[in-house]
Design a protein around this motif. Sequence first.
Motif, PDB file in Angstrom:
ATOM      1  N   ASP A 197       0.745  -1.305   0.016  1.00 36.64           N
ATOM      2  CA  ASP A 197      -0.011   0.100   0.043  1.00 36.64           C
ATOM      3  C   ASP A 197       0.852   1.449  -0.087  1.00 36.64           C
ATOM      4  N   GLY A 198       0.660   2.019  -0.885  1.00 40.35           N
ATOM      5  CA  GLY A 198       1.414   3.296  -1.117  1.00 40.35           C
ATOM      6  C   GLY A 198       2.784   2.860  -2.174  1.00 40.35           C
ATOM      7  N   THR A 199       2.146   2.266  -3.237  1.00 40.34           N
ATOM      8  CA  THR A 199       3.161   2.254  -4.472  1.00 40.34           C
ATOM      9  C   THR A 199       4.009   3.198  -4.928  1.00 40.34           C
ATOM     10  N   VAL A 200       3.321   4.263  -5.017  1.00 34.30           N
ATOM     11  CA  VAL A 200       4.126   5.271  -5.504  1.00 34.30           C
ATOM     12  C   VAL A 200       5.153   6.098  -4.676  1.00 34.30           C
ATOM     13  N   ASN A 201       4.964   5.916  -3.230  1.00 34.02           N
ATOM     14  CA  ASN A 201       5.921   6.001  -2.415  1.00 34.02           C
ATOM     15  C   ASN A 201       7.048   5.195  -2.591  1.00 34.02           C
ATOM     16  N   TYR A 202       6.551   3.779  -2.516  1.00 34.01           N
ATOM     17  CA  TYR A 202       7.578   2.901  -2.904  1.00 34.01           C
ATOM     18  C   TYR A 202       8.439   3.108  -3.948  1.00 34.01           C
ATOM     19  N   ALA A 203       7.827   3.243  -5.024  1.00 37.40           N
ATOM     20  CA  ALA A 203       8.584   3.586  -6.315  1.00 37.40           C
ATOM     21  C   ALA A 203       9.685   4.677  -6.117  1.00 37.40           C
TER      22      ALA A 203
END
Length: 262
Positions: free
Chosen positions: A89-95
């Motif tokens: 959850d939060g894949t943009v942050n992860y990327a």
Amino acid sequence: MAHLSDLQQLAREIAIEAGDLAQRRRSEGVSIAASKSTLADIVTEADREVEALVRQRIAAVRPDDGFLGEESGEASGGSGVTWVVDPIDGTVNYAFGMPTYAVSIAVVEGNDPRTWRPLVGVVYAPALGELFSAAAGQGAWLGEERLTVTDDVTAGALISTGFGYDPASHADQLAVVQRVMPLARDLRRLGAASLDLAYVAAGRMDAYYERGLNPWDYAAGALLVTEAGGELGWHAPDEQGRAMLVSGSPAIFDRLYKTVAP
């Protein structure tokens, strides 16, 4: 059905293993993407790999349970219990290398988000080293620390929200922000609904609202909030079918719920 404490412990163990895998893949993916692929491809593959790990671990111990995941969809089971999973959850942050992402795992009785009964919720933020968990009637916890929502917003509430990716929705969302600001000390936008809800439970935020969440976005975090003494409610779906979740401390919930109403 297993005892709640057993389900909670299993969910914790799986979330930690899954989160550590996600963190490992993020570290490896940065170097791989520099020569072999794009970072977006690495993130997509990590989502799938982490969810596959979660499904395998659940199936090994509780093969009759149902499953609802962001990446691999829904599978019915015969036990009456369903696991609801957002692998990252939060894949943009992860990327982008930001630490505000999490593995979200909920265990519910039933399979319909409108009627299911939450049993267990676990949110693990591996880059932050924080494990939030709750079981129905047994409180919400950050590690061994019991959580409780805030009780004083006299200086204004710290409120979190999120925005949809569809640019056509932004005008309406910003109009809601304008209505919310008189209640707020300030606004935050973490980019991961599970952590927004966990932070409300932990008293780090006074409230959180967002339109258009999926069940795997909120299933675990919603139980954290209610078990920490918070309140949670919904506004009806808009013309695109997107309902709005509102959560927060009792000190601000009613006012925020009315303020964000369509």
